[in-house]
Design a protein around this motif. Sequence first.
Motif, PDB file in Angstrom:
ATOM      1  N   PRO A  96      -0.159  25.672 -15.824  1.00  0.00           N
ATOM      2  CA  PRO A  96       1.041  24.845 -16.413  1.00  0.00           C
ATOM      3  C   PRO A  96       0.125  24.172 -17.242  1.00  0.00           C
ATOM      4  O   PRO A  96      -1.339  23.693 -16.748  1.00  0.00           O
ATOM      5  CB  PRO A  96       1.226  23.458 -14.691  1.00  0.00           C
ATOM      6  CG  PRO A  96      -0.569  24.772 -14.105  1.00  0.00           C
ATOM      7  CD  PRO A  96      -0.378  25.485 -14.051  1.00  0.00           C
ATOM      8  N   GLY A  97       0.879  23.545 -18.160  1.00  0.00           N
ATOM      9  CA  GLY A  97       0.586  23.041 -19.997  1.00  0.00           C
ATOM     10  C   GLY A  97      -0.146  23.316 -20.616  1.00  0.00           C
ATOM     11  O   GLY A  97       0.128  22.951 -21.849  1.00  0.00           O
ATOM     12  N   VAL A  98      -0.241  25.041 -20.324  1.00  0.00           N
ATOM     13  CA  VAL A  98      -0.808  25.708 -21.735  1.00  0.00           C
ATOM     14  C   VAL A  98      -0.037  26.688 -21.759  1.00  0.00           C
ATOM     15  O   VAL A  98       1.131  27.829 -20.463  1.00  0.00           O
ATOM     16  CB  VAL A  98      -2.228  26.529 -21.135  1.00  0.00           C
ATOM     17  CG1 VAL A  98      -2.474  27.634 -22.244  1.00  0.00           C
ATOM     18  CG2 VAL A  98      -2.855  25.510 -20.326  1.00  0.00           C
ATOM     19  N   LEU A  99       0.383  26.472 -23.789  1.00  0.00           N
ATOM     20  CA  LEU A  99       1.276  27.615 -23.904  1.00  0.00           C
ATOM     21  C   LEU A  99       0.670  28.565 -24.358  1.00  0.00           C
ATOM     22  O   LEU A  99      -0.464  28.321 -25.663  1.00  0.00           O
ATOM     23  CB  LEU A  99       2.443  26.944 -25.231  1.00  0.00           C
ATOM     24  CG  LEU A  99       3.224  26.362 -24.470  1.00  0.00           C
ATOM     25  CD1 LEU A  99       4.345  25.534 -25.574  1.00  0.00           C
ATOM     26  CD2 LEU A  99       4.190  26.718 -23.421  1.00  0.00           C
ATOM     27  N   VAL A 100       0.898  29.873 -24.604  1.00  0.00           N
ATOM     28  CA  VAL A 100       0.163  30.938 -25.556  1.00  0.00           C
ATOM     29  C   VAL A 100       0.465  31.759 -26.455  1.00  0.00           C
ATOM     30  O   VAL A 100       2.278  32.111 -26.005  1.00  0.00           O
ATOM     31  CB  VAL A 100      -1.200  31.588 -24.358  1.00  0.00           C
ATOM     32  CG1 VAL A 100      -2.057  30.914 -23.988  1.00  0.00           C
ATOM     33  CG2 VAL A 100      -0.490  32.329 -23.517  1.00  0.00           C
ATOM     34  N   ASP A 146      -3.808  37.236 -20.397  1.00  0.00           N
ATOM     35  CA  ASP A 146      -4.233  38.645 -20.108  1.00  0.00           C
ATOM     36  C   ASP A 146      -3.194  39.383 -21.339  1.00  0.00           C
ATOM     37  O   ASP A 146      -4.071  40.724 -21.924  1.00  0.00           O
ATOM     38  CB  ASP A 146      -3.536  39.285 -18.996  1.00  0.00           C
ATOM     39  CG  ASP A 146      -4.522  39.096 -17.679  1.00  0.00           C
ATOM     40  OD1 ASP A 146      -6.011  39.141 -17.930  1.00  0.00           O
ATOM     41  OD2 ASP A 146      -3.917  39.115 -16.171  1.00  0.00           O
ATOM     42  N   HIS A 147      -2.994  38.853 -22.058  1.00  0.00           N
ATOM     43  CA  HIS A 147      -2.234  39.227 -23.453  1.00  0.00           C
ATOM     44  C   HIS A 147      -3.497  38.537 -24.556  1.00  0.00           C
ATOM     45  O   HIS A 147      -2.918  39.016 -25.750  1.00  0.00           O
ATOM     46  CB  HIS A 147      -1.362  38.920 -23.618  1.00  0.00           C
ATOM     47  CG  HIS A 147       0.146  39.413 -22.746  1.00  0.00           C
ATOM     48  ND1 HIS A 147       0.836  40.630 -23.233  1.00  0.00           N
ATOM     49  CD2 HIS A 147       0.644  38.906 -21.293  1.00  0.00           C
ATOM     50  CE1 HIS A 147       1.317  41.099 -21.987  1.00  0.00           C
ATOM     51  NE2 HIS A 147       1.039  40.119 -20.901  1.00  0.00           N
ATOM     52  N   LEU A 148      -3.970  37.827 -24.194  1.00  0.00           N
ATOM     53  CA  LEU A 148      -4.988  37.753 -25.050  1.00  0.00           C
ATOM     54  C   LEU A 148      -6.237  38.086 -25.716  1.00  0.00           C
ATOM     55  O   LEU A 148      -6.493  38.726 -24.613  1.00  0.00           O
ATOM     56  CB  LEU A 148      -5.700  35.683 -24.598  1.00  0.00           C
ATOM     57  CG  LEU A 148      -4.010  35.153 -25.027  1.00  0.00           C
ATOM     58  CD1 LEU A 148      -4.562  33.629 -24.383  1.00  0.00           C
ATOM     59  CD2 LEU A 148      -3.010  34.652 -26.296  1.00  0.00           C
ATOM     60  N   SER A 149      -6.289  37.852 -27.372  1.00  0.00           N
ATOM     61  CA  SER A 149      -7.811  38.515 -27.554  1.00  0.00           C
ATOM     62  C   SER A 149      -9.447  37.606 -26.272  1.00  0.00           C
ATOM     63  O   SER A 149      -8.718  36.310 -25.781  1.00  0.00           O
ATOM     64  CB  SER A 149      -8.545  38.332 -28.958  1.00  0.00           C
ATOM     65  OG  SER A 149      -7.837  37.305 -28.872  1.00  0.00           O
ATOM     66  N   GLY A 150     -10.412  38.451 -26.513  1.00  0.00           N
ATOM     67  CA  GLY A 150     -11.632  37.200 -25.707  1.00  0.00           C
ATOM     68  C   GLY A 150     -11.488  35.507 -26.409  1.00  0.00           C
ATOM     69  O   GLY A 150     -11.916  34.874 -25.552  1.00  0.00           O
ATOM     70  N   ALA A 151     -11.285  35.806 -27.697  1.00  0.00           N
ATOM     71  CA  ALA A 151     -11.854  34.286 -27.962  1.00  0.00           C
ATOM     72  C   ALA A 151     -10.400  33.334 -28.016  1.00  0.00           C
ATOM     73  O   ALA A 151     -10.042  32.229 -27.028  1.00  0.00           O
ATOM     74  CB  ALA A 151     -12.082  34.364 -29.551  1.00  0.00           C
ATOM     75  N   GLU A 152      -9.454  33.815 -28.297  1.00  0.00           N
ATOM     76  CA  GLU A 152      -8.078  33.332 -27.687  1.00  0.00           C
ATOM     77  C   GLU A 152      -7.964  33.051 -26.535  1.00  0.00           C
ATOM     78  O   GLU A 152      -7.889  31.945 -26.393  1.00  0.00           O
ATOM     79  CB  GLU A 152      -6.788  34.221 -28.015  1.00  0.00           C
ATOM     80  CG  GLU A 152      -6.816  34.002 -29.411  1.00  0.00           C
ATOM     81  CD  GLU A 152      -5.111  35.300 -29.440  1.00  0.00           C
ATOM     82  OE1 GLU A 152      -5.169  35.074 -30.696  1.00  0.00           O
ATOM     83  OE2 GLU A 152      -5.441  36.235 -29.366  1.00  0.00           O
ATOM     84  N   ARG A 153      -8.682  33.815 -25.241  1.00  0.00           N
ATOM     85  CA  ARG A 153      -7.942  33.941 -23.826  1.00  0.00           C
ATOM     86  C   ARG A 153      -9.450  32.318 -23.675  1.00  0.00           C
ATOM     87  O   ARG A 153      -8.851  31.564 -22.810  1.00  0.00           O
ATOM     88  CB  ARG A 153      -8.609  34.952 -23.314  1.00  0.00           C
ATOM     89  CG  ARG A 153      -8.469  34.650 -21.968  1.00  0.00           C
ATOM     90  CD  ARG A 153      -8.909  35.936 -21.210  1.00  0.00           C
ATOM     91  NE  ARG A 153      -8.801  36.140 -19.451  1.00  0.00           N
ATOM     92  CZ  ARG A 153      -8.081  36.618 -18.863  1.00  0.00           C
ATOM     93  NH1 ARG A 153      -7.891  37.971 -19.274  1.00  0.00           N
ATOM     94  NH2 ARG A 153      -8.180  36.416 -17.182  1.00  0.00           N
TER      95      ARG A 153
END
Length: 165
Positions: A96-100, A146-153
């Motif tokens: 909740p509260g996070v858009l990626v 799990d779809h994000l790169s290391g820094a983005e995650r």
Amino acid sequence: MSKLTILTWPDARLSQRCAPVGAEPLDDLIADMFETMYAAEGRGLAAPQVGVMKGLFVMDCTWKEGPKSPMVMINPTIMAAERSPAEMQEGCLSIPGVLVSVARPKAVTVQWTAAEGDIHMADFDGFEARCIQHEFDHLNGTVTFDHLSGAERANAEAEFLEINT
């Protein structure tokens, strides 16, 4: 019908692959999942998000803008996907509260069993295709992080923890 508790990340069950649905009765679970999804103002909800490690999800991509169009997909399989992905912001009831930003195929062909037991196959595009892929990910133990790169995650996880602790 009763509202169920939605698991939130980092609950370990959200990282587990679901077992296929067998011959067990699902009417009460499906009704409870729809009630929970609508109450949370979501458009999709997968069984593992409510602690049921079975291969099914519910969705309704139209109810916020118009009439309801509830759909149940049991043991779905993505048979084909368009090769060129589109990137779009996604939210998740378990985060909740996070858009990626997630890149996904714009169209998919899906085979599934409906709640009545009939087997269907259909093509979906646009937001419906995105919603199906998002919920299908849950059945395979994948969340948007799990779809994000290391820094983005790391940034998205920090944002989640800041908002939700």
